[in-house]
Design a protein around this motif. Structure first.
Motif, PDB file in Angstrom:
ATOM      1  N   GLY A   1     -44.127   4.887  18.739  1.00  0.00           N
ATOM      2  CA  GLY A   1     -45.042   6.011  18.765  1.00  0.00           C
ATOM      3  C   GLY A   1     -44.454   7.275  18.168  1.00  0.00           C
ATOM      4  O   GLY A   1     -44.324   8.288  18.838  1.00  0.00           O
ATOM      5  N   LEU A   2     -44.154   7.228  16.893  1.00  0.00           N
ATOM      6  CA  LEU A   2     -43.513   8.360  16.215  1.00  0.00           C
ATOM      7  C   LEU A   2     -44.371   9.618  16.313  1.00  0.00           C
ATOM      8  O   LEU A   2     -45.550   9.619  15.989  1.00  0.00           O
ATOM      9  CB  LEU A   2     -43.299   7.985  14.747  1.00  0.00           C
ATOM     10  N   ARG A   3     -43.755  10.719  16.727  1.00  0.00           N
ATOM     11  CA  ARG A   3     -44.465  12.008  16.727  1.00  0.00           C
ATOM     12  C   ARG A   3     -44.204  12.786  15.450  1.00  0.00           C
ATOM     13  O   ARG A   3     -44.993  13.646  15.061  1.00  0.00           O
ATOM     14  CB  ARG A   3     -44.023  12.843  17.927  1.00  0.00           C
ATOM     15  N   GLY A   4     -43.067  12.490  14.820  1.00  0.00           N
ATOM     16  CA  GLY A   4     -42.749  13.170  13.564  1.00  0.00           C
ATOM     17  C   GLY A   4     -41.407  12.689  13.048  1.00  0.00           C
ATOM     18  O   GLY A   4     -40.531  12.316  13.827  1.00  0.00           O
ATOM     19  N   LEU A   5     -41.264  12.672  11.726  1.00  0.00           N
ATOM     20  CA  LEU A   5     -39.984  12.353  11.099  1.00  0.00           C
ATOM     21  C   LEU A   5     -39.616  13.530  10.206  1.00  0.00           C
ATOM     22  O   LEU A   5     -40.462  14.027   9.452  1.00  0.00           O
ATOM     23  CB  LEU A   5     -40.060  11.061  10.284  1.00  0.00           C
ATOM     24  N   PHE A   6     -38.391  13.981  10.323  1.00  0.00           N
ATOM     25  CA  PHE A   6     -37.965  15.212   9.673  1.00  0.00           C
ATOM     26  C   PHE A   6     -36.761  14.941   8.784  1.00  0.00           C
ATOM     27  O   PHE A   6     -35.843  14.230   9.174  1.00  0.00           O
ATOM     28  CB  PHE A   6     -37.596  16.250  10.738  1.00  0.00           C
ATOM     29  N   TRP A   7     -36.771  15.534   7.605  1.00  0.00           N
ATOM     30  CA  TRP A   7     -35.622  15.479   6.710  1.00  0.00           C
ATOM     31  C   TRP A   7     -34.983  16.857   6.621  1.00  0.00           C
ATOM     32  O   TRP A   7     -35.692  17.879   6.504  1.00  0.00           O
ATOM     33  CB  TRP A   7     -36.038  15.026   5.306  1.00  0.00           C
ATOM     34  N   TYR A   8     -33.646  16.858   6.643  1.00  0.00           N
ATOM     35  CA  TYR A   8     -32.875  18.082   6.529  1.00  0.00           C
ATOM     36  C   TYR A   8     -31.776  17.892   5.481  1.00  0.00           C
ATOM     37  O   TYR A   8     -31.311  16.780   5.245  1.00  0.00           O
ATOM     38  CB  TYR A   8     -32.189  18.441   7.854  1.00  0.00           C
ATOM     39  N   ARG A   9     -31.352  19.000   4.938  1.00  0.00           N
ATOM     40  CA  ARG A   9     -30.198  19.030   4.050  1.00  0.00           C
ATOM     41  C   ARG A   9     -29.128  19.882   4.720  1.00  0.00           C
ATOM     42  O   ARG A   9     -29.424  20.959   5.237  1.00  0.00           O
ATOM     43  CB  ARG A   9     -30.600  19.659   2.712  1.00  0.00           C
ATOM     44  N   GLN A  10     -27.882  19.398   4.738  1.00  0.00           N
ATOM     45  CA  GLN A  10     -26.810  20.193   5.334  1.00  0.00           C
ATOM     46  C   GLN A  10     -25.668  20.344   4.332  1.00  0.00           C
ATOM     47  O   GLN A  10     -25.120  19.355   3.851  1.00  0.00           O
ATOM     48  CB  GLN A  10     -26.284  19.558   6.633  1.00  0.00           C
ATOM     49  N   ASP A  11     -25.327  21.576   4.047  1.00  0.00           N
ATOM     50  CA  ASP A  11     -24.171  21.889   3.214  1.00  0.00           C
ATOM     51  C   ASP A  11     -22.955  22.082   4.120  1.00  0.00           C
ATOM     52  O   ASP A  11     -23.106  22.454   5.294  1.00  0.00           O
ATOM     53  CB  ASP A  11     -24.434  23.147   2.390  1.00  0.00           C
ATOM     54  N   PRO A  12     -21.750  21.842   3.595  1.00  0.00           N
ATOM     55  CA  PRO A  12     -20.539  21.969   4.435  1.00  0.00           C
ATOM     56  C   PRO A  12     -20.444  23.334   5.091  1.00  0.00           C
ATOM     57  O   PRO A  12     -20.623  24.375   4.448  1.00  0.00           O
ATOM     58  CB  PRO A  12     -19.402  21.757   3.416  1.00  0.00           C
ATOM     59  N   GLY A  13     -20.159  23.347   6.391  1.00  0.00           N
ATOM     60  CA  GLY A  13     -19.978  24.605   7.113  1.00  0.00           C
ATOM     61  C   GLY A  13     -21.253  25.364   7.390  1.00  0.00           C
ATOM     62  O   GLY A  13     -21.207  26.526   7.806  1.00  0.00           O
ATOM     63  N   LYS A  14     -22.390  24.712   7.192  1.00  0.00           N
ATOM     64  CA  LYS A  14     -23.686  25.369   7.422  1.00  0.00           C
ATOM     65  C   LYS A  14     -24.539  24.533   8.369  1.00  0.00           C
ATOM     66  O   LYS A  14     -24.291  23.340   8.563  1.00  0.00           O
ATOM     67  CB  LYS A  14     -24.444  25.526   6.097  1.00  0.00           C
ATOM     68  N   GLY A  15     -25.565  25.159   8.938  1.00  0.00           N
ATOM     69  CA  GLY A  15     -26.511  24.406   9.726  1.00  0.00           C
ATOM     70  C   GLY A  15     -27.488  23.668   8.825  1.00  0.00           C
ATOM     71  O   GLY A  15     -27.642  24.003   7.651  1.00  0.00           O
ATOM     72  N   PRO A  16     -28.145  22.631   9.346  1.00  0.00           N
ATOM     73  CA  PRO A  16     -29.122  21.892   8.540  1.00  0.00           C
ATOM     74  C   PRO A  16     -30.286  22.778   8.101  1.00  0.00           C
ATOM     75  O   PRO A  16     -30.760  23.613   8.869  1.00  0.00           O
ATOM     76  CB  PRO A  16     -29.594  20.788   9.495  1.00  0.00           C
TER      77      PRO A  16
END
Lengths: 115, 111
Positions: free
Chosen positions: B29-44
């Protein structure tokens, strides 16, 4: 839109010191805020979830007396690492989420180094 | 137990060489799927949200697609500045607002 500010970005302190990290949602109301810890080259490890005005829910293995979380308003949550020791050194990241199935938006993290 | 698995762990591409990253999930029962990009030393950094099978989202050289069991992040003609770790996360019912994160794919684009 959806900007989350985390402060400080870097802190170095002596063992035994308490350190407070702030997380603010700048342009939206965050009904839920999350605190994560990330080790080098590993994914995010959820520490706790907090809803505004309620006590935080901690993940198994996370000491609630060591990592104090306060979510006093819809735009601010704080994480206080009490009596920090070298093993608490890590990268801590907060995120904020609005109502419903909204994405989490992340701060830029805090690099904590305990000497 | 709900799980999110990303593959490959690491990917090296020549500039302009298109490819896809995979995120497979077993949540009910997926409510949502999220994609993020994370650079070194940073938050997504948030990229996309997908809510139902068949949905697609695009942003510049990135395109995310969703089926009932997996999501793909297609990267078309990548540039060196696309180098980062790409994370996917799913939100399932009955877990409050908790996200389950994959371990990420580290992408390096070589000039």
């Amino acid at each position: 839109g959806a900007v989350v500010s985390q402060h400080p970005s870097w802190v170095i302190c002596k063992s035994g010191t308490s350190v407070k990290i702030e997380c603010r949602s700048l342009d939206f109301q965050a009904t839920t805020m999350f605190w994560y810890r990330q080790f080098p080259k590993q994914s995010l490890m959820l520490m706790a979830t907090s809803n505004e005005g309620s006590k935080a829910t901690y993940e198994q293995g996370v000491e609630k007396d060591k990592f104090l979380i306060n979510h006093a308003s819809l735009t601010l949550s704080t994480l206080t690492v009490t009596s920090a020791h070298p093993e608490d050194s890590s990268f801590y990241i907060c995120s904020a989420q609005g109502v419903g199935n909204q994405p989490q938006h992340f701060g830029d993290g805090t690099r904590l180094s305990i000497l | 137990e709900d799980q999110v698995t990303q593959s490959p762990e690491a990917l090296r591409l020549q500039e302009g060489e298109s490819s896809s990253l995979n995120c497979s999930y077993t949540v009910s029962g997926l409510r949502g799927l999220f994609w993020y990009r994370q650079d070194p030393g940073k938050g997504p950094e948030f990229l996309f949200t997908l809510y139902s099978a068949g949905e697609e989202k695009e942003k510049e050289r990135l395109k995310a697609t969703l089926t009932k069991k997996e999501s793909f992040l297609h990267i078309t003609a990548p540039k060196p500045e696309d180098s980062a770790t790409y994370l996917c996360a799913v939100q399932a019912p009955g877990t409050g607002n908790q996200f389950y994160f994959g371990t990420g794919t580290s992408l390096t684009v070589i000039p």
